[in-house]
Scaffold this motif. Structure first.
Motif, mmCIF file in Angstrom:
data_model
loop_
_atom_site.group_PDB
_atom_site.id
_atom_site.type_symbol
_atom_site.label_atom_id
_atom_site.label_comp_id
_atom_site.label_asym_id
_atom_site.label_seq_id
_atom_site.Cartn_x
_atom_site.Cartn_y
_atom_site.Cartn_z
ATOM 1 N N ILE A 223 0.807 -1.218 0.000
ATOM 2 C CA ILE A 223 0.000 0.000 0.000
ATOM 3 C C ILE A 223 0.845 1.275 0.000
ATOM 4 O O ILE A 223 0.296 2.379 0.068
ATOM 5 C CB ILE A 223 -0.987 0.043 1.179
ATOM 6 N N ALA A 224 2.173 1.140 -0.061
ATOM 7 C CA ALA A 224 3.034 2.333 -0.109
ATOM 8 C C ALA A 224 2.696 3.162 -1.348
ATOM 9 O O ALA A 224 2.528 2.620 -2.446
ATOM 10 C CB ALA A 224 4.501 1.922 -0.137
ATOM 11 N N GLU A 225 2.588 4.462 -1.172
ATOM 12 C CA GLU A 225 2.247 5.319 -2.306
ATOM 13 C C GLU A 225 3.409 5.465 -3.278
ATOM 14 O O GLU A 225 3.196 5.613 -4.483
ATOM 15 C CB GLU A 225 1.783 6.687 -1.812
ATOM 16 N N VAL A 226 4.629 5.443 -2.748
ATOM 17 C CA VAL A 226 5.831 5.534 -3.584
ATOM 18 C C VAL A 226 6.931 4.721 -2.924
ATOM 19 O O VAL A 226 6.711 4.058 -1.909
ATOM 20 C CB VAL A 226 6.306 7.004 -3.772
ATOM 21 N N CYS A 227 8.120 4.795 -3.499
ATOM 22 C CA CYS A 227 9.300 4.154 -2.918
ATOM 23 C C CYS A 227 10.441 5.161 -2.841
ATOM 24 O O CYS A 227 10.507 6.089 -3.641
ATOM 25 C CB CYS A 227 9.778 2.983 -3.785
ATOM 26 N N THR A 228 11.320 4.953 -1.877
ATOM 27 C CA THR A 228 12.633 5.589 -1.961
ATOM 28 C C THR A 228 13.559 4.596 -2.642
ATOM 29 O O THR A 228 13.261 3.408 -2.745
ATOM 30 C CB THR A 228 13.179 5.946 -0.576
ATOM 31 N N GLY A 229 14.705 5.087 -3.093
ATOM 32 C CA GLY A 229 15.620 4.224 -3.826
ATOM 33 C C GLY A 229 15.387 4.301 -5.320
ATOM 34 O O GLY A 229 14.481 4.984 -5.806
ATOM 35 N N GLY A 230 16.229 3.586 -6.060
ATOM 36 C CA GLY A 230 16.151 3.597 -7.516
ATOM 37 C C GLY A 230 17.533 3.789 -8.112
ATOM 38 O O GLY A 230 18.555 3.571 -7.450
ATOM 39 N N VAL A 231 17.567 4.209 -9.359
ATOM 40 C CA VAL A 231 18.846 4.470 -10.020
ATOM 41 C C VAL A 231 19.520 5.658 -9.347
ATOM 42 O O VAL A 231 18.904 6.712 -9.145
ATOM 43 C CB VAL A 231 18.643 4.745 -11.523
ATOM 44 N N ASN A 232 20.774 5.476 -8.979
ATOM 45 C CA ASN A 232 21.532 6.534 -8.324
ATOM 46 C C ASN A 232 21.602 7.763 -9.226
ATOM 47 O O ASN A 232 22.009 7.678 -10.396
ATOM 48 C CB ASN A 232 22.948 6.028 -8.015
ATOM 49 N N THR A 233 21.219 8.927 -8.711
ATOM 50 C CA THR A 233 21.187 10.142 -9.536
ATOM 51 C C THR A 233 22.569 10.550 -10.029
ATOM 52 O O THR A 233 22.683 11.250 -11.043
ATOM 53 C CB THR A 233 20.556 11.303 -8.756
ATOM 54 N N ASP A 234 23.628 10.128 -9.334
ATOM 55 C CA ASP A 234 24.981 10.441 -9.788
ATOM 56 C C ASP A 234 25.304 9.781 -11.125
ATOM 57 O O ASP A 234 26.235 10.201 -11.818
ATOM 58 C CB ASP A 234 26.019 9.987 -8.757
ATOM 59 N N GLU A 235 24.535 8.766 -11.478
ATOM 60 C CA GLU A 235 24.762 8.041 -12.725
ATOM 61 C C GLU A 235 24.124 8.726 -13.927
ATOM 62 O O GLU A 235 24.365 8.331 -15.073
ATOM 63 C CB GLU A 235 24.185 6.624 -12.609
ATOM 64 N N LEU A 236 23.298 9.748 -13.694
ATOM 65 C CA LEU A 236 22.474 10.338 -14.748
ATOM 66 C C LEU A 236 22.822 11.797 -14.997
ATOM 67 O O LEU A 236 23.226 12.519 -14.085
ATOM 68 C CB LEU A 236 20.995 10.235 -14.364
ATOM 69 N N SER A 237 22.601 12.226 -16.230
ATOM 70 C CA SER A 237 22.693 13.640 -16.562
ATOM 71 C C SER A 237 21.557 14.382 -15.858
ATOM 72 O O SER A 237 20.397 13.963 -15.914
ATOM 73 C CB SER A 237 22.566 13.838 -18.076
#
Length: 281
Positions: A223-237
């Motif tokens: 029932i979580a509305e979202v998640c924390t975590g995912g692709v590390n932002t340092d990896e992306l433009s």
């Protein structure tokens, strides 16, 4: 929207069987091969799996050697061990109060709702994004009052009134009784204020302003509305969401380690990150 998707050739409910890169991206879905110079992963996170949500985006990222952070449920209610439920929350499900909830240097003042398994409500959903297993949370049930001073004043002004009567001015009656009977070493709800030691009133007041609880967990991904975590932002433009080490590969939305507060911020991130990637693919 479905008609618009159909008109421009967008296929829905396709099962991706494989993704490869050989000068171009090769995606096999439902037995059909698709090739392109760019690939945008917009598959969200695994919250609410009954809707089909998975961690597919992280699987793709790891396939290409991209750093990721494991998903955790966020904007989600807290659960408690049964002894805490029996002591504090039993038979109070549905009652709510305005409170300040704090954890790990973050605080939110909004509603707190008692449930049959613990606590929920906007303040709890917000703080859950900053909570880790084993952490304590602090709940200030009277954020506009110094509760100890107020109780001592009430003792002077209304010494014959029972504590539950006084607390019922600020809380639903059933909750007032429960708090008066469980937040100190002895039940106090039915005692006249004049018969309660000042030290006990001060202790109760201090706890009302800083009720420390340790959740056993959360209601989880279901029932979580979202998640924390995912692709590390340092990896992306930061401009296009393209992977720095893998030309033509993009990750957007909740697949990226960006989580917003309640109020539409996560929708806005999904739309904005999709727009940013869409300008360059």
């Amino acid at each position: 929207m479905l008609e618009q998707c159909k008109r421009v050739g967008i296929k829905l409910e396709s099962k991706v069987e494989s993704i490869d890169f050989k000068d171009q991206y090769i995606v096999v879905a439902d037995g059909q091969k698709y090739q392109s110079e760019s690939l945008v992963i917009a598959t969200g996170g695994p919250s609410i799996p009954k809707m089909g949500a998975t961690d597919f985006g992280l699987q793709v990222a790891r396939q290409f050697g991209i750093k990721t952070i494991s998903f955790r449920p966020a904007l989600v209610p807290f659960t408690f061990h049964q002894n805490d439920i029996d002591r504090y929350f039993k038979d109070l499900s549905g009652l709510s109060v305005d409170a300040m909830v704090s954890c790990n240097g973050q605080s939110f003042r909004e509603g707190v709702l008692i449930t049959h398994r613990g606590i929920s409500g906007p303040a709890i959903l917000q703080i859950s994004s900053y909570w880790y297993k084993g952490d304590e949370i602090s709940v200030d049930l009277l954020p506009d009052l110094d509760a100890s001073d107020w109780l001592l004043k009430m003792q002077l002004d209304r010494g014959k009134a029972e504590l539950k009567t006084i607390l019922s001015k600020l809380f639903p009656k059933r909750l007032a009784i429960r708090l008066a009977d469980t937040l100190t070493d002895q039940p106090l709800s039915s005692l006249p204020l004049g018969q309660i030691k000042q030290s006990d009133l001060k202790a109760l007041g201090a706890t009302l302003n800083n009720w420390v609880l340790r959740p056993s967990g959360t209601e989880g991904m279901r029932i979580a509305e979202v998640c924390t975590g995912g692709v590390n932002t340092d990896e992306l433009s930061s401009k296009s969401l393209e992977v720095k080490s893998q030309a033509g590969l993009y990750f957007i939305g909740e697949t990226v380690d960006v989580t917003g507060w309640l109020g539409g911020y996560n929708f806005q991130w999904a739309w904005s990150s999709g727009w940013a990637a869409g300008q360059v693919v």
